[in-house]
Write a protein that holds these residues in place. Structure first.
Motif, PDB file in Angstrom:
ATOM      1  N   ASN A 355      10.200 -18.982  24.721  1.00 43.23           N
ATOM      2  CA  ASN A 355       9.224 -18.814  25.806  1.00 43.23           C
ATOM      3  C   ASN A 355       9.772 -18.009  26.984  1.00 43.23           C
ATOM      4  O   ASN A 355       9.560 -18.364  28.141  1.00 43.23           O
ATOM      5  CB  ASN A 355       8.724 -20.181  26.285  1.00 43.23           C
ATOM      6  CG  ASN A 355       8.109 -20.997  25.159  1.00 43.23           C
ATOM      7  OD1 ASN A 355       7.377 -20.463  24.337  1.00 43.23           O
ATOM      8  ND2 ASN A 355       8.425 -22.277  25.121  1.00 43.23           N
ATOM      9  N   VAL A 356      10.486 -16.936  26.679  1.00 42.29           N
ATOM     10  CA  VAL A 356      10.973 -16.043  27.734  1.00 42.29           C
ATOM     11  C   VAL A 356       9.809 -15.186  28.221  1.00 42.29           C
ATOM     12  O   VAL A 356       9.194 -14.462  27.439  1.00 42.29           O
ATOM     13  CB  VAL A 356      12.118 -15.145  27.227  1.00 42.29           C
ATOM     14  CG1 VAL A 356      12.542 -14.150  28.301  1.00 42.29           C
ATOM     15  CG2 VAL A 356      13.300 -15.990  26.788  1.00 42.29           C
ATOM     16  N   ALA A 357       9.506 -15.294  29.501  1.00 39.65           N
ATOM     17  CA  ALA A 357       8.367 -14.551  30.054  1.00 39.65           C
ATOM     18  C   ALA A 357       8.746 -13.128  30.426  1.00 39.65           C
ATOM     19  O   ALA A 357       7.924 -12.212  30.322  1.00 39.65           O
ATOM     20  CB  ALA A 357       7.817 -15.277  31.281  1.00 39.65           C
ATOM     21  N   ASN A 358      10.018 -12.932  30.864  1.00 39.25           N
ATOM     22  CA  ASN A 358      10.415 -11.617  31.368  1.00 39.25           C
ATOM     23  C   ASN A 358      11.831 -11.261  30.931  1.00 39.25           C
ATOM     24  O   ASN A 358      12.703 -12.131  30.856  1.00 39.25           O
ATOM     25  CB  ASN A 358      10.375 -11.582  32.896  1.00 39.25           C
ATOM     26  CG  ASN A 358       9.106 -12.189  33.467  1.00 39.25           C
ATOM     27  OD1 ASN A 358       8.051 -11.585  33.430  1.00 39.25           O
ATOM     28  ND2 ASN A 358       9.220 -13.406  33.991  1.00 39.25           N
ATOM     29  N   VAL A 359      12.043  -9.979  30.681  1.00 38.03           N
ATOM     30  CA  VAL A 359      13.383  -9.422  30.502  1.00 38.03           C
ATOM     31  C   VAL A 359      13.553  -8.332  31.550  1.00 38.03           C
ATOM     32  O   VAL A 359      12.716  -7.427  31.665  1.00 38.03           O
ATOM     33  CB  VAL A 359      13.579  -8.836  29.094  1.00 38.03           C
ATOM     34  CG1 VAL A 359      14.861  -8.007  29.035  1.00 38.03           C
ATOM     35  CG2 VAL A 359      13.641  -9.948  28.054  1.00 38.03           C
ATOM     36  N   ILE A 360      14.633  -8.436  32.338  1.00 43.20           N
ATOM     37  CA  ILE A 360      14.924  -7.412  33.349  1.00 43.20           C
ATOM     38  C   ILE A 360      16.221  -6.714  32.969  1.00 43.20           C
ATOM     39  O   ILE A 360      17.276  -7.353  32.860  1.00 43.20           O
ATOM     40  CB  ILE A 360      15.041  -8.029  34.757  1.00 43.20           C
ATOM     41  CG1 ILE A 360      13.707  -8.660  35.179  1.00 43.20           C
ATOM     42  CG2 ILE A 360      15.463  -6.976  35.771  1.00 43.20           C
ATOM     43  CD1 ILE A 360      13.745  -9.346  36.534  1.00 43.20           C
ATOM     44  N   ASN A 361      16.148  -5.412  32.723  1.00 47.12           N
ATOM     45  CA  ASN A 361      17.347  -4.613  32.475  1.00 47.12           C
ATOM     46  C   ASN A 361      17.886  -4.148  33.822  1.00 47.12           C
ATOM     47  O   ASN A 361      17.555  -3.067  34.307  1.00 47.12           O
ATOM     48  CB  ASN A 361      17.003  -3.413  31.586  1.00 47.12           C
ATOM     49  CG  ASN A 361      16.712  -3.806  30.154  1.00 47.12           C
ATOM     50  OD1 ASN A 361      17.430  -4.607  29.563  1.00 47.12           O
ATOM     51  ND2 ASN A 361      15.653  -3.270  29.594  1.00 47.12           N
ATOM     52  N   PHE A 362      18.707  -4.991  34.432  1.00 46.69           N
ATOM     53  CA  PHE A 362      19.306  -4.661  35.723  1.00 46.69           C
ATOM     54  C   PHE A 362      20.169  -3.415  35.578  1.00 46.69           C
ATOM     55  O   PHE A 362      20.145  -2.524  36.420  1.00 46.69           O
ATOM     56  CB  PHE A 362      20.131  -5.853  36.222  1.00 46.69           C
ATOM     57  CG  PHE A 362      20.641  -5.718  37.615  1.00 46.69           C
ATOM     58  CD1 PHE A 362      19.866  -6.119  38.699  1.00 46.69           C
ATOM     59  CD2 PHE A 362      21.902  -5.209  37.866  1.00 46.69           C
ATOM     60  CE1 PHE A 362      20.343  -5.996  39.999  1.00 46.69           C
ATOM     61  CE2 PHE A 362      22.391  -5.087  39.153  1.00 46.69           C
ATOM     62  CZ  PHE A 362      21.599  -5.481  40.218  1.00 46.69           C
ATOM     63  N   ASP A 363      20.964  -3.370  34.511  1.00 47.01           N
ATOM     64  CA  ASP A 363      21.718  -2.172  34.147  1.00 47.01           C
ATOM     65  C   ASP A 363      21.077  -1.557  32.913  1.00 47.01           C
ATOM     66  O   ASP A 363      20.664  -2.275  31.994  1.00 47.01           O
ATOM     67  CB  ASP A 363      23.186  -2.506  33.863  1.00 47.01           C
ATOM     68  CG  ASP A 363      23.951  -2.839  35.131  1.00 47.01           C
ATOM     69  OD1 ASP A 363      23.537  -2.380  36.205  1.00 47.01           O
ATOM     70  OD2 ASP A 363      24.967  -3.560  35.029  1.00 47.01           O
ATOM     71  N   PHE A 364      21.010  -0.260  32.874  1.00 48.39           N
ATOM     72  CA  PHE A 364      20.313   0.439  31.804  1.00 48.39           C
ATOM     73  C   PHE A 364      21.014   0.199  30.465  1.00 48.39           C
ATOM     74  O   PHE A 364      22.249   0.241  30.392  1.00 48.39           O
ATOM     75  CB  PHE A 364      20.267   1.938  32.113  1.00 48.39           C
ATOM     76  CG  PHE A 364      19.209   2.680  31.356  1.00 48.39           C
ATOM     77  CD1 PHE A 364      17.904   2.709  31.815  1.00 48.39           C
ATOM     78  CD2 PHE A 364      19.521   3.336  30.183  1.00 48.39           C
ATOM     79  CE1 PHE A 364      16.927   3.389  31.120  1.00 48.39           C
ATOM     80  CE2 PHE A 364      18.551   4.029  29.479  1.00 48.39           C
ATOM     81  CZ  PHE A 364      17.249   4.051  29.943  1.00 48.39           C
ATOM     82  N   PRO A 365      20.281  -0.079  29.398  1.00 43.13           N
ATOM     83  CA  PRO A 365      20.913  -0.320  28.088  1.00 43.13           C
ATOM     84  C   PRO A 365      21.613   0.927  27.575  1.00 43.13           C
ATOM     85  O   PRO A 365      21.132   2.049  27.782  1.00 43.13           O
ATOM     86  CB  PRO A 365      19.730  -0.711  27.190  1.00 43.13           C
ATOM     87  CG  PRO A 365      18.518  -0.184  27.880  1.00 43.13           C
ATOM     88  CD  PRO A 365      18.819  -0.210  29.342  1.00 43.13           C
ATOM     89  N   PRO A 366      22.745   0.777  26.892  1.00 38.58           N
ATOM     90  CA  PRO A 366      23.534   1.941  26.465  1.00 38.58           C
ATOM     91  C   PRO A 366      22.900   2.738  25.327  1.00 38.58           C
ATOM     92  O   PRO A 366      23.160   3.926  25.189  1.00 38.58           O
ATOM     93  CB  PRO A 366      24.869   1.329  26.024  1.00 38.58           C
ATOM     94  CG  PRO A 366      24.555  -0.095  25.705  1.00 38.58           C
ATOM     95  CD  PRO A 366      23.443  -0.495  26.615  1.00 38.58           C
ATOM     96  N   THR A 367      22.077   2.085  24.484  1.00 39.82           N
ATOM     97  CA  THR A 367      21.473   2.765  23.341  1.00 39.82           C
ATOM     98  C   THR A 367      20.021   2.338  23.190  1.00 39.82           C
ATOM     99  O   THR A 367      19.575   1.349  23.797  1.00 39.82           O
ATOM    100  CB  THR A 367      22.217   2.428  22.035  1.00 39.82           C
ATOM    101  OG1 THR A 367      22.086   1.017  21.780  1.00 39.82           O
ATOM    102  CG2 THR A 367      23.686   2.805  22.113  1.00 39.82           C
ATOM    103  N   VAL A 368      19.301   3.060  22.338  1.00 35.11           N
ATOM    104  CA  VAL A 368      17.911   2.701  22.032  1.00 35.11           C
ATOM    105  C   VAL A 368      17.866   1.333  21.363  1.00 35.11           C
ATOM    106  O   VAL A 368      17.023   0.486  21.702  1.00 35.11           O
ATOM    107  CB  VAL A 368      17.264   3.766  21.113  1.00 35.11           C
ATOM    108  CG1 VAL A 368      15.856   3.330  20.702  1.00 35.11           C
ATOM    109  CG2 VAL A 368      17.213   5.114  21.808  1.00 35.11           C
ATOM    110  N   GLU A 369      18.777   1.096  20.424  1.00 35.11           N
ATOM    111  CA  GLU A 369      18.806  -0.197  19.729  1.00 35.11           C
ATOM    112  C   GLU A 369      19.075  -1.332  20.705  1.00 35.11           C
ATOM    113  O   GLU A 369      18.487  -2.412  20.596  1.00 35.11           O
ATOM    114  CB  GLU A 369      19.871  -0.188  18.627  1.00 35.11           C
ATOM    115  CG  GLU A 369      19.414   0.500  17.349  1.00 35.11           C
ATOM    116  CD  GLU A 369      20.332   0.191  16.182  1.00 35.11           C
ATOM    117  OE1 GLU A 369      21.389  -0.446  16.397  1.00 35.11           O
ATOM    118  OE2 GLU A 369      20.004   0.588  15.051  1.00 35.11           O
ATOM    119  N   SER A 370      19.986  -1.105  21.650  1.00 34.27           N
ATOM    120  CA  SER A 370      20.287  -2.134  22.638  1.00 34.27           C
ATOM    121  C   SER A 370      19.035  -2.469  23.454  1.00 34.27           C
ATOM    122  O   SER A 370      18.767  -3.649  23.739  1.00 34.27           O
ATOM    123  CB  SER A 370      21.408  -1.668  23.564  1.00 34.27           C
ATOM    124  OG  SER A 370      21.668  -2.631  24.559  1.00 34.27           O
TER     125      SER A 370
END
Length: 562
Positions: A355-370
């Motif tokens: 039940n995770v409502a939000n994901v925040i990428n505070f730092d940009f992911p290194p790859t598309v898969e990430s």
């Protein structure tokens, strides 16, 4: 109920399994379960790709349990018949838990053991000598037990599962896995479960599968915009802290939230920054004991915490030196295996955050898969979710690459710009700068060490107590303030004048008030307190007397008279 879909009771599953499924509240199978279970029960090898949160664990666990129950009707000899390989310790415990829930009514007939933990090999030997029906573990751990001859599979193994198969090689398990396969029999049924079909999965397919049935049950790796809303916002490094403070403190982000950061040091930097504003958060750190990490995840799923700060499995920073690691001349000794991080650790993949409502990428992911794996923690099953990515100007080309990859599979997966006017929250900037002055490198290092010490104590010394008193274990929290930085009280609350006019209708800042302590009880509480004060005055007429430590004086009236 959908009459056109195959149901659990139509698959030929044991009644005890059907009863366990009913207790779990699973009315009907997911798509991967509906397609995979009948094929697995027919003895087929499977290569299955399905989105995270689609029920892959039960898709292979149910056929394994059913097979073992069927075999035991004719054969009484105890043996290890199934091996489940996972890339991380957290996922190992999660798989074991799922199997135990599914075998709730046949636990005596089907026993499962997770050996992916950090216990000594010799400590796990007695458990393995009892030959549990199902063994769960990481490739390196299973290979170590095979090499120590605590585990024998060549004559008994009938089923092999590699879960999150696309991660196994990326975790550095390639050589371990190839060595492990030499200890297995020539003929066995195998399942590869994965969220992606990359080159590593194709290599594994050649190694372990024989004429497999391939199930590709999704058009894209992330849900469409009707279920998952994806945003990006352009900002500078300082703006990230300003944005996260505003979003959390004004409750513009609501519900359970995962915040992904590049390194462990930055995780603690953000945690200490949020502590300045009385915003509690947990750090899921690969340096912590596996029991502590799994306890954090379990309590997050139960709703104890709203915010978890985590790193990718591919970008774990080196830990600080622990106390006591210094030589006679004060020089720090290099510990064996200089990094204290756990290579068998994963947050963005495999773990069942519920039940995770939000994901925040505070730092940009290194790859598309990430990016896909991080954002895949929300909008699982039929739940809706939101993803927000902070993008520096230098990262715009990488953003375009992610958007191209997502829209190539599904045009409905584009990232929308987050309509947020930065000038409206400029009034908060001085507060953020004030807070950041306290979050020094030394404060981050001390916080990191302090939490490791606390969790080691909780994990080891209190383990026996928690086994006897499970309710006490529930009270153990992981989002407590570490306080190596100076906390400024005036930052706790948000003055009304600072809230932008456009946000006053939607922002709901939490107000922290100091409440005076009152005596316990409901009726007559004030009278009790008043009476207590009057009696106290009668007994201590010298109320203003203070103990100075001089001879002939003390804390009581007698000492003063003398």
């Amino acid at each position: 109920m959908d009459g056109g879909r195959l149901q659990f009771h139509e698959m030929g599953l044991d009644d005890r399994l059907l009863k366990a499924l009913a207790d779990l509240g699973w009315a009907q199978p997911t798509l991967i379960q509906e397609k995979a279970i009948p094929l697995a029960l027919d003895g087929k090898d499977l290569l299955a790709r399905a989105r995270t949160g689609s029920g892959k664990t039960a898709a292979y666990a149910l056929p394994i349990i059913q097979h073992i129950l069927s075999v035991k009707q004719a054969v009484t000899e105890q043996a290890v018949r199934a091996l489940i390989l996972v890339p991380s310790k957290e996922l190992g415990q999660q798989v074991q838990k799922m199997i135990r829930e599914l075998t709730a009514f046949c636990a005596r007939d089907v026993r499962v053991v997770d050996i992916s933990g950090q216990a000594e090999l010799s400590a796990q030997r007695p458990i393995l000598m009892e030959k549990p029906d199902i063994v769960v573990g990481t490739p390196s751990r299973v290979l170590a037990q095979l090499s120590a001859q605590n585990l024998l599979l060549r004559s008994s193994l009938e089923m092999l599962v590699i879960d999150e198969a696309d991660l196994v090689f990326s975790f550095g398990f390639e050589s371990d896995l190839k060595s492990l396969l030499c200890h297995l029999p020539k003929i066995y049924q195998a399942f590869l479960m994965s969220a992606t079909f990359n080159e590593d999965v194709q290599s594994l397919k050649k190694l372990v599968l024989h004429n497999p049935v391939t199930l590709k049950l999704q058009g894209s790796q992330l849900p469409g915009s009707s279920q998952l809303t994806q945003y990006h916002i352009r900002c500078e490094e300082e703006d990230k802290f300003l944005l996260i403070y505003t979003l959390l403190k004004l409750a513009l982000v609501r519900g359970k939230t995962l915040i992904f950061i590049e390194t462990i040091d930055r995780c603690y930097r953000l945690k200490l920054f949020l502590e300045q504003f009385s915003i509690p958060a947990c750090v899921l750190n690969s340096e912590l004991p596996v029991h502590s990490r799994c306890h954090i995840i379990g309590q997050f799923n139960q709703g104890f915490y709203d915010y978890i700060i985590a790193t990718d499995e591919q970008s774990l920073g080196d830990p600080p030196a622990l106390p006591g690691g210094q030589g006679k001349k004060g020089k720090k000794k290099k510990a064996q295996g200089s990094s204290g991080k756990d290579k068998e650790y994963s947050v963005s993949r495999g773990i069942d955050f519920q039940n995770v409502a939000n994901v925040i990428n505070f730092d940009f992911p290194p790859t598309v898969e990430s990016y896909i794996h991080r954002v895949g923690r929300t909008a699982r099953a039929d739940n809706r979710g939101t993803a927000l990515t902070f993008v520096l100007h230098t990262q715009l080309p990488m953003l375009a690459e992610i958007e191209d990859a997502l829209t190539a599979e599904n045009a409905d997966c584009a990232l929308k710009p987050y309509e947020f006017k930065m000038q409206e929250i400029e009034g908060f900037r001085y507060r953020c700068r004030d807070a950041m002055r306290s979050v020094t490198k030394q404060a981050v290092k001390e916080a990191r060490l302090k939490e490791i010490k606390q969790e080691l104590l909780n994990s080891e010394k209190l383990k026996v107590i928690f086994q006897d008193n499970p309710r006490d274990f529930q009270l153990l929290r992981h989002d407590k303030a570490l306080h190596p930085a100076i906390i400024k009280p005036h930052l706790r609350n948000v003055p009304e004048y600072l809230i932008p006019p456009t946000l006053r209708g939607v922002a709901h800042p939490v107000i922290h008030k100091r409440r005076p302590r009152r005596p316990q009880g409901i009726a007559g509480g004030r009278e009790m307190k008043k009476s207590f004060k009057q009696q106290h005055k009668k007994r201590n007429p010298l109320k203003s007397f203070r103990y100075t430590g001089k001879q002939g004086q003390g804390k009581s009236g007698r000492g003063a008279k003398s």
